[in-house]
Design a protein around this motif. Structure first.
Motif, PDB file in Angstrom:
ATOM      1  N   ASP A 159      52.875  45.688  36.249  1.00 41.24           N
ATOM      2  CA  ASP A 159      51.893  44.991  37.027  1.00 41.24           C
ATOM      3  C   ASP A 159      50.689  44.351  36.652  1.00 41.24           C
ATOM      4  OD1 ASP A 159      50.188  44.685  39.164  1.00 41.24           O
ATOM      5  OD2 ASP A 159      49.977  46.593  39.782  1.00 41.24           O
ATOM      6  N   ASP A 160      50.659  42.955  36.815  1.00 39.32           N
ATOM      7  CA  ASP A 160      49.632  42.242  35.987  1.00 39.32           C
ATOM      8  C   ASP A 160      48.262  41.883  36.785  1.00 39.32           C
ATOM      9  OD1 ASP A 160      50.341  40.240  37.602  1.00 39.32           O
ATOM     10  OD2 ASP A 160      51.327  39.122  36.040  1.00 39.32           O
ATOM     11  N   GLY A 161      48.236  42.988  37.838  1.00 39.99           N
ATOM     12  CA  GLY A 161      47.059  42.491  38.816  1.00 39.99           C
ATOM     13  C   GLY A 161      45.766  42.513  38.080  1.00 39.99           C
ATOM     14  N   ARG A 162      45.659  43.548  37.121  1.00 37.79           N
ATOM     15  CA  ARG A 162      44.293  43.605  36.482  1.00 37.79           C
ATOM     16  C   ARG A 162      44.106  42.248  35.362  1.00 37.79           C
ATOM     17  NH1 ARG A 162      43.535  49.951  35.820  1.00 37.79           N
ATOM     18  NH2 ARG A 162      42.478  50.173  37.838  1.00 37.79           N
ATOM     19  N   ILE A 163      45.076  41.962  34.867  1.00 40.54           N
ATOM     20  CA  ILE A 163      45.054  40.813  33.840  1.00 40.54           C
ATOM     21  C   ILE A 163      44.721  39.453  34.746  1.00 40.54           C
ATOM     22  CG2 ILE A 163      46.196  39.326  32.308  1.00 40.54           C
ATOM     23  CD1 ILE A 163      48.043  41.918  31.809  1.00 40.54           C
ATOM     24  N   ARG A 164      45.522  39.619  35.950  1.00 41.96           N
ATOM     25  CA  ARG A 164      44.996  38.179  36.967  1.00 41.96           C
ATOM     26  C   ARG A 164      43.549  38.170  37.249  1.00 41.96           C
ATOM     27  NH1 ARG A 164      49.429  35.368  38.993  1.00 41.96           N
ATOM     28  NH2 ARG A 164      51.485  36.348  38.221  1.00 41.96           N
ATOM     29  N   ALA A 165      43.242  39.386  37.554  1.00 39.91           N
ATOM     30  CA  ALA A 165      41.808  39.381  38.013  1.00 39.91           C
ATOM     31  C   ALA A 165      40.834  39.114  37.075  1.00 39.91           C
ATOM     32  CB  ALA A 165      41.634  40.903  38.722  1.00 39.91           C
ATOM     33  N   SER A 166      41.106  39.228  35.774  1.00 41.24           N
ATOM     34  CA  SER A 166      40.267  38.892  34.716  1.00 41.24           C
ATOM     35  C   SER A 166      40.042  37.230  34.318  1.00 41.24           C
ATOM     36  CB  SER A 166      40.480  39.697  33.486  1.00 41.24           C
ATOM     37  OG  SER A 166      41.506  39.078  32.924  1.00 41.24           O
ATOM     38  N   MET A 199      27.548  39.122  25.598  1.00 43.43           N
ATOM     39  CA  MET A 199      28.583  39.918  25.878  1.00 43.43           C
ATOM     40  C   MET A 199      28.484  39.788  27.388  1.00 43.43           C
ATOM     41  SD  MET A 199      28.712  43.291  27.533  1.00 43.43           S
ATOM     42  CE  MET A 199      30.057  44.584  27.578  1.00 43.43           C
ATOM     43  N   VAL A 200      29.668  39.690  28.068  1.00 40.29           N
ATOM     44  CA  VAL A 200      29.829  39.521  29.453  1.00 40.29           C
ATOM     45  C   VAL A 200      30.892  40.849  29.821  1.00 40.29           C
ATOM     46  CG1 VAL A 200      31.162  38.334  31.333  1.00 40.29           C
ATOM     47  CG2 VAL A 200      29.815  37.071  29.519  1.00 40.29           C
ATOM     48  N   SER A 201      30.599  41.647  30.784  1.00 36.36           N
ATOM     49  CA  SER A 201      30.778  42.944  31.179  1.00 36.36           C
ATOM     50  C   SER A 201      31.540  42.457  32.444  1.00 36.36           C
ATOM     51  CB  SER A 201      29.925  43.900  31.526  1.00 36.36           C
ATOM     52  OG  SER A 201      30.567  45.033  31.876  1.00 36.36           O
ATOM     53  N   ASP A 202      32.842  42.633  32.547  1.00 35.63           N
ATOM     54  CA  ASP A 202      33.587  42.486  33.768  1.00 35.63           C
ATOM     55  C   ASP A 202      34.616  43.302  33.805  1.00 35.63           C
ATOM     56  OD1 ASP A 202      33.672  40.714  35.723  1.00 35.63           O
ATOM     57  OD2 ASP A 202      35.331  39.439  34.916  1.00 35.63           O
ATOM     58  N   PRO A 249      22.512  40.185  24.209  1.00 36.21           N
ATOM     59  CA  PRO A 249      22.372  39.766  25.424  1.00 36.21           C
ATOM     60  C   PRO A 249      23.675  39.924  26.321  1.00 36.21           C
ATOM     61  CG  PRO A 249      21.664  38.100  23.647  1.00 36.21           C
ATOM     62  CD  PRO A 249      22.756  39.190  23.121  1.00 36.21           C
ATOM     63  N   SER A 250      23.460  40.577  27.623  1.00 33.92           N
ATOM     64  CA  SER A 250      24.667  40.476  28.317  1.00 33.92           C
ATOM     65  C   SER A 250      24.497  40.321  29.759  1.00 33.92           C
ATOM     66  CB  SER A 250      25.109  42.209  28.306  1.00 33.92           C
ATOM     67  OG  SER A 250      23.818  42.900  28.793  1.00 33.92           O
ATOM     68  N   ALA A 251      25.791  39.914  30.361  1.00 34.54           N
ATOM     69  CA  ALA A 251      25.856  39.623  31.799  1.00 34.54           C
ATOM     70  C   ALA A 251      26.649  40.241  32.461  1.00 34.54           C
ATOM     71  CB  ALA A 251      25.405  38.067  31.936  1.00 34.54           C
ATOM     72  N   ALA A 252      26.640  39.764  33.724  1.00 36.81           N
ATOM     73  CA  ALA A 252      28.172  40.416  34.822  1.00 36.81           C
ATOM     74  C   ALA A 252      28.963  39.244  34.851  1.00 36.81           C
ATOM     75  CB  ALA A 252      27.519  41.002  36.238  1.00 36.81           C
ATOM     76  N   GLY A 253      30.197  39.658  34.645  1.00 36.25           N
ATOM     77  CA  GLY A 253      31.239  38.294  35.107  1.00 36.25           C
ATOM     78  C   GLY A 253      31.521  38.359  36.588  1.00 36.25           C
ATOM     79  N   SER A 254      32.181  37.287  36.703  1.00 34.05           N
ATOM     80  CA  SER A 254      32.397  37.104  38.486  1.00 34.05           C
ATOM     81  C   SER A 254      33.284  38.365  39.100  1.00 34.05           C
ATOM     82  CB  SER A 254      33.266  36.070  38.732  1.00 34.05           C
ATOM     83  OG  SER A 254      34.384  35.816  37.971  1.00 34.05           O
ATOM     84  N   LEU A 255      34.172  39.003  38.226  1.00 33.56           N
ATOM     85  CA  LEU A 255      34.877  40.114  39.148  1.00 33.56           C
ATOM     86  C   LEU A 255      33.821  41.445  39.299  1.00 33.56           C
ATOM     87  CD1 LEU A 255      37.684  41.493  39.548  1.00 33.56           C
ATOM     88  CD2 LEU A 255      37.676  42.202  37.189  1.00 33.56           C
ATOM     89  N   ILE A 256      33.097  41.674  38.649  1.00 29.04           N
ATOM     90  CA  ILE A 256      31.955  42.697  38.787  1.00 29.04           C
ATOM     91  C   ILE A 256      31.074  42.317  39.746  1.00 29.04           C
ATOM     92  CG2 ILE A 256      29.921  43.882  37.721  1.00 29.04           C
ATOM     93  CD1 ILE A 256      31.283  44.706  35.402  1.00 29.04           C
ATOM     94  N   ALA A 257      30.676  40.980  39.746  1.00 23.23           N
ATOM     95  CA  ALA A 257      29.888  40.559  40.793  1.00 23.23           C
ATOM     96  C   ALA A 257      30.233  40.482  42.126  1.00 23.23           C
ATOM     97  CB  ALA A 257      29.420  39.096  40.455  1.00 23.23           C
ATOM     98  N   SER A 271      39.782  46.416  46.075  1.00 28.28           N
ATOM     99  CA  SER A 271      38.816  46.676  44.865  1.00 28.28           C
ATOM    100  C   SER A 271      39.707  47.080  43.826  1.00 28.28           C
ATOM    101  CB  SER A 271      37.806  48.022  45.158  1.00 28.28           C
ATOM    102  OG  SER A 271      37.313  48.336  44.372  1.00 28.28           O
ATOM    103  N   THR A 272      39.479  46.572  42.508  1.00 27.11           N
ATOM    104  CA  THR A 272      40.090  46.891  41.344  1.00 27.11           C
ATOM    105  C   THR A 272      39.757  48.142  40.574  1.00 27.11           C
ATOM    106  OG1 THR A 272      38.638  45.458  39.967  1.00 27.11           O
ATOM    107  CG2 THR A 272      40.653  44.346  40.569  1.00 27.11           C
ATOM    108  N   GLY A 273      38.449  48.714  41.250  1.00 17.09           N
ATOM    109  CA  GLY A 273      38.258  49.904  40.791  1.00 17.09           C
ATOM    110  C   GLY A 273      38.325  50.916  41.489  1.00 17.09           C
TER     111      GLY A 273
END
Ligand code: ADP
Ligand code: MG
Length: 404
Positions: free
Chosen positions: A34-41, A146-149, A169-177, A380-382
């Motif tokens: 199930d590649d759902g999480r890969i697609r989500a990234s 670093m981007v956290s996603d 220096p870090s930021a949120a990626g669009s999945l987390i946002a 939700s992926t989480g």
């Protein structure tokens, strides 16, 4: 305060950006099932590649015990990621060793690498802060930012989620946002009527969510294994159904709080009762306030909400403007007991406002029943992370990105 965005990282052309993804996907014999999480990234990775970054992806997979374990290698994920990106993905056979050094050194602008499973290193999940910080420092050598996603891990204080986001220096990626935006709407500013549907196996898993959302919802629909603790709390017999005796007082407390607040807790009026826990068990529909025994005379097991209840739940869901659903209505893994879950999922696709599926098994259930993620407002992926958010808990992986 809001999450820091990728824009806050400045010009990324030619820069090395480490992206913490959650690529913890199911594998069978070395292939991704199930590649759902890969697609989500992909959206975040593509956005960074578009900006000319050198992208270094990191993730965990499964629960190896702090040492390399072939069964949990991310190699099959690198392969699938490459197919989905339509570009090569350089894979390093260690996380912070010579292979990772070479792989990162060899990256050009607009190229992607994946490092081996973070959890092959004891520092990733260590309870000792200095050990996590030391591992994060080793990882930080590979990035300018670093981007956290990986939304599925933001409730964990782990090296790649927390300390690494402090080290660079870090930021949120669009999945987390995106996840945070939806979950915030469910807690802070839901459009009404707002309905929450809870099911799944244990009421004790969902107590925090009930407590935090009860003051915020218009109605709470209860199905799944937890419904029997509610029925018992009202004085009904539940046969051999799932029951948490030690939660009866808590549940009674919720029932009276709901009355005081004018929140409607909607309990099933009928239940599908099986003679045993099996896909081919014989079953009958029984009134929820008079569950007796199974057809064979043995003590019955409630394995799904009944058809009248499914119809009523579906009406209430479809006529709401905001709906959050967590927990299957029955033992959906057995087709005979999947009707209630299907009815709620179907109704959720008709919600005019925001309809959200949260929870690992719930997301798996809707996919297994043939629904697509696009059928819903949001899936939700989480699992654990979304529940903790809805419990009102502080999530370290979000706070470190500026969320308050
Ligand atoms: P999620 O992961 O979405 O939060 P849970 O883990 O709480 O959901 O619950 C999922 C499980 O609940 C499913 O495996 C399902 O079989 C089980 N379940 C649902 N209804 C019942 C029931 N009546 N009796 C026993 N188990 C149930
Ligand atoms: Mg679960």
């Amino acid at each position: 305060m809001a999450l820091r965005t990728i824009e806050s990282l400045g010009d990324l052309a030619g820069k090395r950006v480490i992206v913490r993804c959650d690529l913890n996907v199911p594998l069978s014999e070395g292939t991704v099932t199930d590649d759902g999480r890969i697609r989500a990234s992909l959206p975040t990775l593509n956005a960074l590649l578009h900006r000319g970054a050198k992208v270094i992806v990191i993730s965990h997979l499964g629960r190896p015990e702090g040492a390399p374990d072939e069964r949990y290698s991310l190699a099959p994920v690198a392969q699938r990621l490459s197919e989905l990106l339509g570009a090569p993905v350089a894979f390093s056979s260690d996380t912070v060793g010579p292979s990772a050094d070479d792989t990162v050194d060899g990256l050009e602008s607009g190229q992607v690498a994946l490092l081996e499973n973070l959890r092959f290193n004891p520092g990733e999940t260590s309870k000792v802060e200095s050990e996590r910080a030391a591992f994060a420092a080793q990882l930080a050598r590979y990035g300018d930012s670093m981007v956290s996603d990986g939304f599925g891990v933001v409730h964990r204080k782990q090296a790649s989620v927390y300390e690494l986001a402090q080290a660079l220096p870090s930021a949120a990626g669009s999945l987390i946002a995106g996840e945070t935006d939806v979950l915030d709407r469910l807690t802070e500013s839901p459009e009404r009527p707002y309905t929450v549907v809870l099911g799944g196996s244990k009421v004790s898993d969902k107590l925090g969510v009930i407590a935090h959302l009860l003051p915020r919802v218009d109605r709470l629909l209860i199905g799944g294994g937890m419904l029997f603790t509610f029925l018992k709390a009202q004085g009904h017999e539940v046969g051999a159904s799932l029951l948490e005796e030690d939660q009866l007082d808590t549940v009674r407390g919720y029932l009276s709080e709901a009355t005081e607040r004018g929140v409607e807790i909607v309990l099933p009026t009928d239940v599908v009762v099986a003679e045993r826990f099996a896909a081919d068990a014989s079953w009958s529909v029984q009134p929820a306030d008079a569950i007796e025994s199974g057809p064979a005379g043995a003590s019955g097991l409630g394995l799904d909400i009944g058809p009248d209840t499914a119809r009523r739940f579906a009406e209430l869901v479809a006529s709401s403007t905001t709906v959050f659903w967590n927990g299957p209505m029955g033992v959906f893994e057995f087709p005979a007991f999947a009707h209630g879950t299907r009815a709620v999922a179907e109704a959720l696709t008709q919600v005019a406002g925001l309809g959200v599926v949260g929870g690992g098994d719930s997301a798996a259930a809707v996919r297994a029943l043939g629904f697509g993620d696009v059928d819903f407002g949001h899936v939700s992926t989480g699992g654990g992370a979304s529940l903790e958010f809805l419990e009102g808990k502080k999530l370290p992986g979000l706070e470190v990105l500026g969320w308050q």
